[in-house]
Write an enzyme that holds these catalytic residues in place. Sequence first.
Site, mmCIF file in Angstrom:
data_model
loop_
_atom_site.group_PDB
_atom_site.id
_atom_site.type_symbol
_atom_site.label_atom_id
_atom_site.label_comp_id
_atom_site.label_asym_id
_atom_site.label_seq_id
_atom_site.Cartn_x
_atom_site.Cartn_y
_atom_site.Cartn_z
ATOM 1 C CG ASP A 120 -42.675 -40.774 58.950
ATOM 2 O OD1 ASP A 120 -42.388 -39.558 58.939
ATOM 3 O OD2 ASP A 120 -41.847 -41.676 58.731
ATOM 4 C CG HIS A 266 -45.162 -43.142 63.094
ATOM 5 N ND1 HIS A 266 -44.032 -43.380 63.843
ATOM 6 C CD2 HIS A 266 -44.931 -43.704 61.880
ATOM 7 C CE1 HIS A 266 -43.155 -44.057 63.108
ATOM 8 N NE2 HIS A 266 -43.676 -44.261 61.913
HETATM 9 NI NI NI Z 1 -44.306 -44.937 57.420
#
Ligand code: NI
Length: 315
Positions: A120, A266
Site C-alpha cells: 500500500d 507498505h
Molecule cells: Ni494506506
Amino acid sequence: MKNPLDTLGYKLLTSPVNDAQDESLIPTLSRRGFMVVSAALGSSCSMISSGKPEGGTGATAKVDPASVPTKTGPNTGYRTPKVQGPVPRNPTLNLPATGGSGITYSRVAVTQPYIAITFDDGPHPSNTPRLLDMLRERNIKATFYVIGRNVDLYPNVLRRTVSEGHEIGNHTFTHPILSKLSDSTVREELTKCRDAVARAAGVQPRTMRPPYGALLQRQREWIHAELNYPTILWSVDPLDWKRPGPSVVTSRILAGTTPGAIVLAHDLHGGTVDAMPSTLDGLLRKGYKFVTVSQLLAMATAAPAAGTGPVTAGQ
Ligand code: NI
C-alpha cells in the site's frame, strides 16, 4: 477531510503527467509536497525512511521548470539489474468481470495454498523499484494499492509495476478516512485515483482498499454497485508501519499466513522492503503460491470468508 497540504500551508502541483518528458518538468515542489503529504497522512504513513530531498530545496511557488532536471531525488547506490530474457508471467486465469461476487474480502476460501501479497501507499521512487526487483527475481506477482497523488508524481514507477505483471488497486487519491466523508467526496477520491492510474499506465484498478480499513458497510455497497470495486481488507497485518524491524515483519507474516490469505504491507517504508527477501523466500519454502488479488478472488470456492479480519490501523 481537509487536504493535509492545505492544512500545512503547502500547495501541491497536481497537473497530469503523461510521459517521461513531462515528468522532468515537475518542480522540486512536487517532491517536497509528496513528503509533506506523507508526513500528514498519519502514523501509518508518517515515516519515509529513504529519499530525503537533495540539498535542501527551499521550495517556493515559483520554480523555473527548466532548472529542475529531475523530480525523483536521490536513489544512491541502487541499480536495476539487467533483464535476462522475457519476464515470466503467471499462468493465465479466467477472471470474472467483477473479481468475485462479494462486496468485502479479508481473505478467500481456496483449496490450494494460494495467497495474495499487497503493498500500500506507493508508488515510492526508490522503495517500490527495489521491491519490484525482489518480486521479479522470484517471479512473484503482487497487488499494489496505490495513492493517486503518488501515481501522478511517479508514473514511471507505476508503468514498470504494471509492465511486470502486477495488479494495481485503488487506494484513493489523497489517503483520507473515507468513512467520515460524503458520498460525493468518496466518489471523487476513487475516480481521481482510477484516472491517475489509467493516465500513467493504461490500466484500471479492479478492486479498492480503504485507507486505514475505514469504510462503512453502506459505502462498501454503493462503491461495489457503482464502481464495480470489491472492498479488499486483509487477514495478515505485520504492523510494518510501526517500524518493528525487518526480522519482526518477516516473522509476523510467516506466522500469520494461511492459504487464501491477503497479506498487508507498505512499499512506502524502506524497512518493509528490507524484510521482503526473507519473507518471500520463507513463504515460498512453505509452499505458498502467489497470485494477485483478482486472481485470488477468482479462485474463491465458496461465499466470501466471513468477517472482516483484524482491521487495525495498519494502513
Ligand atoms: Ni494506506
